[in-house]
Design a protein around this motif. Structure first.
Motif, mmCIF file in Angstrom:
data_model
loop_
_atom_site.group_PDB
_atom_site.id
_atom_site.type_symbol
_atom_site.label_atom_id
_atom_site.label_comp_id
_atom_site.label_asym_id
_atom_site.label_seq_id
_atom_site.Cartn_x
_atom_site.Cartn_y
_atom_site.Cartn_z
ATOM 1 N N THR A 130 25.573 43.013 28.143
ATOM 2 C CA THR A 130 25.898 41.596 28.345
ATOM 3 C C THR A 130 25.256 41.042 29.599
ATOM 4 O OG1 THR A 130 28.012 41.874 27.205
ATOM 5 C CG2 THR A 130 27.771 39.937 28.596
ATOM 6 N N GLU A 131 25.470 41.710 30.745
ATOM 7 C CA GLU A 131 24.932 41.160 31.993
ATOM 8 C C GLU A 131 23.411 41.259 32.044
ATOM 9 O OE1 GLU A 131 26.791 43.112 35.272
ATOM 10 O OE2 GLU A 131 25.784 45.035 34.952
ATOM 11 N N THR A 172 32.588 37.564 35.611
ATOM 12 C CA THR A 172 33.589 38.612 35.782
ATOM 13 C C THR A 172 33.958 39.213 34.430
ATOM 14 O OG1 THR A 172 34.541 37.436 37.690
ATOM 15 C CG2 THR A 172 35.888 39.158 36.679
ATOM 16 N N PHE A 173 33.944 40.547 34.362
ATOM 17 C CA PHE A 173 34.425 41.248 33.173
ATOM 18 C C PHE A 173 35.911 41.552 33.339
ATOM 19 C CE2 PHE A 173 29.883 42.675 33.119
ATOM 20 C CZ PHE A 173 29.549 42.186 31.867
ATOM 21 N N ILE A 174 36.715 41.134 32.382
ATOM 22 C CA ILE A 174 38.123 41.506 32.326
ATOM 23 C C ILE A 174 38.275 42.482 31.168
ATOM 24 C CG2 ILE A 174 40.491 40.705 31.953
ATOM 25 C CD1 ILE A 174 39.346 39.814 34.612
ATOM 26 N N TYR A 175 38.791 43.674 31.445
ATOM 27 C CA TYR A 175 38.889 44.686 30.397
ATOM 28 C C TYR A 175 40.306 45.263 30.338
ATOM 29 C CZ TYR A 175 38.115 48.122 34.184
ATOM 30 O OH TYR A 175 38.199 48.887 35.335
ATOM 31 N N PHE A 179 36.720 44.074 26.406
ATOM 32 C CA PHE A 179 36.544 43.177 27.547
ATOM 33 C C PHE A 179 36.147 41.790 27.065
ATOM 34 C CE2 PHE A 179 32.044 44.502 27.128
ATOM 35 C CZ PHE A 179 31.398 43.277 27.217
ATOM 36 N N GLU A 180 36.387 40.836 27.936
ATOM 37 C CA GLU A 180 35.819 39.498 27.798
ATOM 38 C C GLU A 180 35.146 39.158 29.116
ATOM 39 O OE1 GLU A 180 38.291 36.873 24.633
ATOM 40 O OE2 GLU A 180 39.342 37.228 26.521
ATOM 41 N N VAL A 181 34.072 38.371 29.056
ATOM 42 C CA VAL A 181 33.384 37.958 30.277
ATOM 43 C C VAL A 181 33.683 36.491 30.524
ATOM 44 C CG1 VAL A 181 31.211 37.470 29.044
ATOM 45 C CG2 VAL A 181 31.181 37.859 31.508
ATOM 46 N N PHE A 182 34.047 36.180 31.780
ATOM 47 C CA PHE A 182 34.422 34.820 32.167
ATOM 48 C C PHE A 182 33.496 34.306 33.263
ATOM 49 C CE2 PHE A 182 38.170 36.560 30.231
ATOM 50 C CZ PHE A 182 38.732 35.492 29.552
ATOM 51 N N ILE A 183 33.147 33.035 33.152
ATOM 52 C CA ILE A 183 32.376 32.333 34.179
ATOM 53 C C ILE A 183 32.994 30.951 34.315
ATOM 54 C CG2 ILE A 183 30.103 31.514 34.919
ATOM 55 C CD1 ILE A 183 28.854 33.534 32.953
ATOM 56 N N LEU A 184 33.356 30.590 35.532
ATOM 57 C CA LEU A 184 33.986 29.292 35.793
ATOM 58 C C LEU A 184 35.206 29.055 34.894
ATOM 59 C CD1 LEU A 184 31.006 26.863 36.474
ATOM 60 C CD2 LEU A 184 32.932 27.325 37.985
ATOM 61 N N GLY A 185 35.988 30.110 34.700
ATOM 62 C CA GLY A 185 37.212 29.990 33.929
ATOM 63 C C GLY A 185 37.033 29.907 32.434
ATOM 64 N N CYS A 186 35.820 30.076 31.950
ATOM 65 C CA CYS A 186 35.538 29.948 30.514
ATOM 66 C C CYS A 186 35.028 31.285 29.975
ATOM 67 C CB CYS A 186 34.498 28.857 30.285
ATOM 68 S SG CYS A 186 34.107 28.536 28.559
ATOM 69 N N GLU A 187 35.486 31.640 28.778
ATOM 70 C CA GLU A 187 35.070 32.899 28.156
ATOM 71 C C GLU A 187 33.702 32.738 27.494
ATOM 72 O OE1 GLU A 187 34.437 35.056 24.545
ATOM 73 O OE2 GLU A 187 36.159 33.739 24.262
ATOM 74 N N TYR A 188 32.785 33.668 27.813
ATOM 75 C CA TYR A 188 31.427 33.609 27.284
ATOM 76 C C TYR A 188 31.088 34.781 26.366
ATOM 77 C CZ TYR A 188 30.165 29.635 30.161
ATOM 78 O OH TYR A 188 30.097 28.373 30.711
ATOM 79 N N GLY A 189 31.905 35.816 26.368
ATOM 80 C CA GLY A 189 31.606 36.955 25.518
ATOM 81 C C GLY A 189 32.840 37.805 25.302
ATOM 82 N N ILE A 199 26.816 31.112 21.659
ATOM 83 C CA ILE A 199 25.511 30.550 22.024
ATOM 84 C C ILE A 199 25.652 29.141 22.604
ATOM 85 C CG2 ILE A 199 23.251 29.840 21.146
ATOM 86 C CD1 ILE A 199 23.677 32.875 21.307
ATOM 87 N N ASP A 200 26.518 28.324 22.006
ATOM 88 C CA ASP A 200 26.652 26.942 22.482
ATOM 89 C C ASP A 200 27.124 26.904 23.929
ATOM 90 O OD1 ASP A 200 26.028 26.056 19.830
ATOM 91 O OD2 ASP A 200 28.091 26.487 19.267
ATOM 92 N N ARG A 201 28.097 27.742 24.256
ATOM 93 C CA ARG A 201 28.599 27.764 25.640
ATOM 94 C C ARG A 201 27.541 28.283 26.596
ATOM 95 N NH1 ARG A 201 34.937 29.756 25.451
ATOM 96 N NH2 ARG A 201 35.694 28.059 24.110
#
Length: 500
Positions: A289-290, A382-385, A408-418, A473-475
């Motif tokens: 992901t990263e 940030t990865f939250i797992y 895990f989910e990955v968050f950027i600026l409070g929004c989930e991206y993956g 993809i849109d986010r």
């Protein structure tokens, strides 16, 4: 609407009506003269405007043939100026009676802003220093029967811009940038995965069971089979069937459909990329992901340091990693430990103002506490797992802590991206989790999974240890184009009909 605004709108509509009549009269006259622009089928567009502007030293004095839309006109007696825009930019046309002849020049002056033309002429620079094309011949390629919104200070109404994206793209050329970057992002993702041995595949959009995510589906009906079918909410279960079949690295980029709410981050139809790899786990998906997102940012934007809505972000690898329990303790000062019961979890949540629905389990409460108290604090990638098993029906459990999953989910600026898992490959456990989802569905949860017997059968043949990842993809396009709304990165977002 005030009375003055209403009167102004009525006047504008009246003006537009008069302009439409004038343009249709012009078209009728052309057709009577045997010059119907809609009969033209092709034009030899040798160059684009950028070829002329960017390479003027080489192009000066050269005869060129270009085509595009007329965007402005300054008509005078013996000489006039027009701006022509194509997909690459715009250039000035210098048109004179001497170069074109009196009759042709007279017709050219009658062209309207918005008309599509092909012109030939010589590249030169005017006395004021503007690069131009001295036009000696033209072909009217299409007649614009509606005036462009510049007549009334541009197309600024966001609702109208989204409804009439074609007009938005004409009068606001800067809007194209987000969609050009979107195309480059998608190409960069494909190049990244293809170069690493992943194979792109297609899976069904019409499903008999809406699986792979917790979401409310759109329902349609197949007349020949006389059965209800569902627009897919995720391709996951089909892609994992392919892993069972022996394809070790697969991905799909395509549309998903969820019958849910609409806001700046959600549209009923949206694009995702899901990738599955045999013989790896969720940690392998973290690294993927990263690496993927940082590589795409570098290739498309030339940097991994970006600014989104005023906040500076660094997408370079080395993203923060925290368990869900750790993040809740850090940002909400709640300590859910392994001995916490359902009742104790409910009491802890209520102590910080979280409303807990009746019957929620410890795992569901932990996830709720994370959503309400933590997500907004996750600014840098940030990865939250370690997600509770109750909210992760398709992820593998931790061997030494079966209440949580390798997700895990990955968050950027409070929004989930993956979102990613070590995929559950135990068919017995999978069937039991499906049954629990069915129970939730029978109690009224329309987003709960249905039982997918065929997927369980596939797992019974044996699926290797597998890591799976989904990215919106849109986010991601929103992030890399600094776009505040998902509608700004969808050419045709879902809109309520005007009559509604």
């Amino acid at each position: 609407m005030s009375e003055n605004n209403r009167q102004n709108e009525q006047m504008q509509q009246q003006d537009i009506g008069e302009l439409m009549k004038v343009r249709r009269d012009k078209l009728a006259q052309l057709q009577e003269e045997g010059e119907n622009p809609f009969d033209v089928t092709t034009y030899n567009q040798e160059y684009h405007t950028s070829d002329i502007i960017e390479n003027f030293d080489e192009m000066e004095g050269k005869k060129v043939s270009i085509a595009g839309r007329l965007m402005s006109k300054r008509v005078m007696g013996k000489a006039s100026f027009f701006d022509l825009r194509d997909r690459c930019g715009k250039v000035q046309l210098y048109v004179t009676r001497d170069d074109m002849g009196e009759e042709v020049y007279k017709k050219f002056k009658k062209l309207d802003i918005g008309d599509l033309v092909g012109v030939t002429g010589e590249v030169f620079r005017t006395q004021k220093g503007e690069i131009s094309v001295r036009t000696n011949a033209y072909t009217l390629l299409s007649k614009s029967l509606l005036p462009l919104p510049e007549k009334f200070h541009g197309l600024r109404d966001t609702d109208l811009r989204y409804r009439q994206r074609y007009v938005d793209l004409i009068v606001n050329p800067e809007v194209k940038r987000a969609f050009e970057i979107r195309s480059k992002i998608i190409t960069a993702i494909r190049n990244y995965l293809d170069s690493r041995g992943y194979m792109e595949v297609d899976t069904p959009i019409l499903n008999t069971i809406p699986g792979g995510a917790a979401a409310r589906p759109f329902i349609t009906h197949h007349n020949t089979l006389d059965i209800d079918m569902y627009m897919r909410i995720a391709p996951e279960l089909y892609l994992k069937r392919l892993i069972v079949g022996g394809f070790e690295r697969v991905y799909e980029m395509g549309r998903q459909f969820r019958n849910e709410g609409m806001d700046v981050k959600h549209n009923p139809e949206f694009t995702t990329m899901e990738v599955y790899e045999a013989y790896t786990d969720y940690e392998g998906m973290m690294n993927l992901t990263e690496s993927l997102i940082s590589t795409v940012a570098q290739e498309v934007l030339g940097t991994t340091k970006i600014t989104y809505q005023g906040t500076e972000l660094d997408l370079a690898p080395g993203w923060a990693r925290m368990t869900m329990i750790e993040s809740i303790k850090k940002f909400a000062d709640i300590d859910f430990d392994e001995t916490t019961t359902d009742a104790e979890a409910e009491a802890l949540a209520k102590s910080v103002g979280i409303e807990v629905e009746k019957g929620m389990t410890r795992g569901e409460i932990i996830n709720l506490a994370f959503e309400e108290k933590v997500e907004d604090n996750l600014v840098q990638p940030t990865f939250i797992y370690e997600y509770p098993v109750e909210v992760s029906p398709l992820a593998k459990r931790y061997k030494n802590n079966p209440a949580f999953t390798e997700r895990f989910e990955v968050f950027i600026l409070g929004c989930e991206y993956g979102n990613a898992f070590s995929e559950l490959n135990d068919p017995i456990d999978q069937k039991e989790r499906f049954m629990k989802q069915v129970e939730k569905r029978e109690k009224g949860d329309e987003e709960a999974n249905m039982m997918d017997e065929d997927f369980v059968t596939a797992l019974e043949y044996g699926m290797p240890p597998t890591g799976g990842l989904g990215i919106g993809i849109d986010r991601l396009v929103m992030l890399l184009t600094d776009s505040a709304s998902i509608r700004d990165v969808l050419l045709f977002p879902t809109m309520k009909p005007l009559e509604k």
